[in-house]
Design an enzyme around this catalytic site. Structure first.
Site, PDB file in Angstrom:
ATOM      1  N   HIS A  89       0.798  -1.229   0.000  1.00  0.00           N
ATOM      2  CA  HIS A  89       0.000   0.000   0.000  1.00  0.00           C
ATOM      3  C   HIS A  89       0.831   1.280   0.000  1.00  0.00           C
ATOM      4  O   HIS A  89       0.318   2.336  -0.373  1.00  0.00           O
ATOM      5  CB  HIS A  89      -0.936   0.029   1.212  1.00  0.00           C
ATOM      6  CG  HIS A  89      -1.980  -1.045   1.224  1.00  0.00           C
ATOM      7  ND1 HIS A  89      -2.830  -1.265   0.162  1.00  0.00           N
ATOM      8  CD2 HIS A  89      -2.300  -1.961   2.182  1.00  0.00           C
ATOM      9  CE1 HIS A  89      -3.638  -2.280   0.460  1.00  0.00           C
ATOM     10  NE2 HIS A  89      -3.333  -2.718   1.678  1.00  0.00           N
ATOM     11  N   ASP A 124      -3.424 -10.960  -1.866  1.00  0.00           N
ATOM     12  CA  ASP A 124      -3.882 -10.367  -0.612  1.00  0.00           C
ATOM     13  C   ASP A 124      -5.354  -9.983  -0.790  1.00  0.00           C
ATOM     14  O   ASP A 124      -5.794  -9.678  -1.903  1.00  0.00           O
ATOM     15  CB  ASP A 124      -3.036  -9.115  -0.360  1.00  0.00           C
ATOM     16  CG  ASP A 124      -3.166  -8.525   1.028  1.00  0.00           C
ATOM     17  OD1 ASP A 124      -4.256  -8.006   1.328  1.00  0.00           O
ATOM     18  OD2 ASP A 124      -2.180  -8.538   1.778  1.00  0.00           O
ATOM     19  N   HIS A 126      -6.689  -7.301   0.073  1.00  0.00           N
ATOM     20  CA  HIS A 126      -6.742  -5.874  -0.239  1.00  0.00           C
ATOM     21  C   HIS A 126      -6.067  -5.594  -1.585  1.00  0.00           C
ATOM     22  O   HIS A 126      -5.061  -6.218  -1.916  1.00  0.00           O
ATOM     23  CB  HIS A 126      -6.058  -5.058   0.854  1.00  0.00           C
ATOM     24  CG  HIS A 126      -6.675  -5.224   2.204  1.00  0.00           C
ATOM     25  ND1 HIS A 126      -6.179  -6.107   3.153  1.00  0.00           N
ATOM     26  CD2 HIS A 126      -7.762  -4.640   2.760  1.00  0.00           C
ATOM     27  CE1 HIS A 126      -6.927  -6.056   4.232  1.00  0.00           C
ATOM     28  NE2 HIS A 126      -7.904  -5.175   4.026  1.00  0.00           N
ATOM     29  N   ASP A 213      -4.416 -12.572   4.456  1.00  0.00           N
ATOM     30  CA  ASP A 213      -5.708 -12.097   4.952  1.00  0.00           C
ATOM     31  C   ASP A 213      -6.865 -12.492   4.042  1.00  0.00           C
ATOM     32  O   ASP A 213      -8.023 -12.227   4.348  1.00  0.00           O
ATOM     33  CB  ASP A 213      -5.695 -10.584   5.186  1.00  0.00           C
ATOM     34  CG  ASP A 213      -5.097  -9.799   4.038  1.00  0.00           C
ATOM     35  OD1 ASP A 213      -4.845 -10.399   2.973  1.00  0.00           O
ATOM     36  OD2 ASP A 213      -4.864  -8.587   4.199  1.00  0.00           O
TER      37      ASP A 213
END
Length: 381
Positions: A89, A124, A126, A213
Site C-alpha cells: 500500500h 492479498d 486488499h 488475509d
C-alpha cells in the site's frame, strides 16, 4: 537461508521521495507530537502508527526484497522468498494501510535492470494499490490483483475498469471480488487469467505477493479460502518456471498466517509437509487441533457464476487488446546499488550483531589458501 542487508536510505529513495524517507528516519514515538503537520502530510498515525525502531523495521524488510531480486538477477537462485515483505500500500511520499516503505516496488525496480517485463501478482484480500500506482503508466510491469472490492472495503481502489493509462493501458489487471469467495471459484479464475497473462505478456520474472488475509477466518478478511486454495495459486505460478520472488503481505489471524506461509514454503521447495504440527515453543497458538491446514470458511458467497463470468470475460477482452509481449530497448545493465560495508574495529564491550556473526562463519564446503584451509596436508603425512 541468508541474512539480507538493511536497505540504506538512498536505496529506499529509488522509489520514495527523499523527504519522506528522511522523516521516517528521524521520527520517534517520543518526538512525534512536535511534527503534527508532517504526520498528516505523510499519512502517519492512525493505521500507520509510529513505534520504536520503525525505520530499522522498514530497512530490514525492504532489504530482504531488494536482496531477493538481486539474487534472482544474478541467477543465484530460481525462487527467492521474503515472508517479511509485501507492503503493497505504501506510496511514493506517504504511508498507507500499515505500509511505510513499498518493498515490492523496490524489488521490481531491481528486476527491471535485467528483465524487459516483470509481472506482479497479488492475492492479498486488499487491492495492491501502491504497486499498481507506481507502474500505472508503463508497459514494463503488468500488475494483476485479486481482491475484495466494494462496500467501502480498504483501500477502495481496484475496479474492473482500472486498466492503466498511456503506455500502461491494459497493463493493470484488477479482479474485484465480493464477500465469501471460495477455493473453487478463486483458483479457477486465477488459473484462467494468469495463463492468459503469461501467454500474452511473456514476463521475464514474476513477483508474487501472498497476503494471508484472504484466508477464511482472518480478522479483517471476508473470503472463504482454505490454505489448500491459497497455496494452489502459488503452486500454479511456480509451474511457469520463471524467476520468482515471493513475499508475504497482510494477515491478521497470526496462527493462520504462520500455517499458510509454512505450507507455501513447502510448495515452493517441492516438499510435502505432515498436517500435524510438531511440538515447539509456540504450539499453544495452534490448539485445539494442532494441524497445519485450515478448512474453508462458511461466509455466504456473493460471487455468483454470472458475476465471475462477467469479470473473466472483460479481463480476457482487455488482454486481447494489449500489445503482445511489448518490446523495450534494453540499455547497458545498471550496476547493483553498491554501498560498501563499514567494518569498524570491533569493540569487545558491544554486542556483536547478526551480520558480524555471519562474516565470522567458516563454511565446511569452502576452501582457503591460508591458515583457514581445513584440507591442507598435515606435516605427519
Amino acid at each position: 537461508m541468508m541474512r539480507p542487508h538493511r536497505a540504506y536510505p538512498v536505496e529506499l529513495a529509488q522509489f520514495h521521495s527523499e523527504d519522506y524517507v528522511e522523516f521516517l528516519h528521524r521520527i520517534t514515538p517520543y518526538s512525534q507530537y512536535l511534527f503534527r503537520d508532517e504526520l498528516e502530510r505523510y499519512s502517519l498515525g492512525g493505521d500507520c502508527p509510529i513505534f520504536d525502531d520503525l525505520f530499522e523495521f522498514c530497512q530490514i524488510y525492504a532489504g530482504g526484497t531488494i536482496d531477493a531480486a538481486r539474487r534472482l538477477n544474478h541467477q543465484l537462485c530460481d525462487i527467492a522468498i521474503n515472508w517479511a515483505g509485501g507492503f503493497h500500500h505504501a506510496r511514493k511520499g506517504e504511508a498507507s494501510g500499515f505500509c511505510y516503505i513499498n518493498d515490492l516496488v523496490l524489488g521490481i525496480l531491481e528486476l527491471l535492470k535485467y528483465h524487459a517485463r516483470v509481472l506482479y501478482i497479488d492475492i492479498d484480500i486488499h487491492h495492491g494499490d501502491g504497486v499498481e500506482e507506481a507502474f500505472y503508466l508503463t508497459d514494463r510491469v503488468m500488475t494483476v490483483s485479486f481482491h475484495k472490492y466494494g462496500d467501502l472495503f480498504f483501500p477502495g481502489t481496484g475496479a474492473l475498469k482500472d486498466i492503466g493509462e498511456k503506455e500502461g493501458t491494459y497493463y493493470a489487471v484488477n479482479v474485484p471480488l465480493k464477500d465469501g469467495m471460495d477455493d473453487s471459484g478463486f483458483t479457477r479464475l486465477f488459473k484462467i487469467i494468469i495463463t492468459k497473462v503469461m501467454e500474452t505478456y511473456q514476463p521475464g520474472a514474476v513477483v508474487l505477493q501472498c497476503g494471508a488475509d484472504s484466508l477464511a477466518g482472518d480478522r479483517l478478511g471476508c473470503f472463504n479460502l482454505s490454505i489448500d486454495g491459497h497455496s494452489e495459486c502459488v503452486r500454479f505460478v511456480k509451474k511457469f518456471n520463471l524467476p520468482l520472488l515471493v513475499t508475504g503481505g497482510g494477515g491478521y489471524t497470526k496462527e493462520n498466517v504462520a500455517r499458510c506461509w509454512t505450507v507455501e514454503t513447502g510448495v515452493l521447495l517441492d516438499t510435502e509437509l505432515p498436517d500435524e504440527i510438531p511440538d515447539n515453543d509456540y504450539i499453544k497458538y495452534f490448539a485445539p487441533d494442532y494441524s497445519l491446514k485450515i478448512r474453508h470458511g462458511n461466509i455466504e458467497n456473493l460471487n455468483s457464476k454470472s458475476y465471475l463470468s462477467t469479470v473473466k470475460t472483460q479481463i480476457l477482452e482487455n488482454l486481447r487488446c494489449m500489445q503482445h509481449a511489448p518490446a523495450v530497448q534494453m540499455q547497458e545493465v545498471p550496476p547493483d546499488f553498491y554501498i560498501p560495508d563499514i567494518e569498524d574495529e570491533e569493540n569487545p564491550d558491544e554486542r556483536v550483531d547478526g551480520h558480524a556473526k555471519d562474516r565470522q562463519i567458516q563454511r565446511d564446503d569452502e576452501f582457503y589458501d591460508g591458515d583457514n584451509d581445513n584440507d591442507r596436508m598435515e606435516d605427519s603425512f
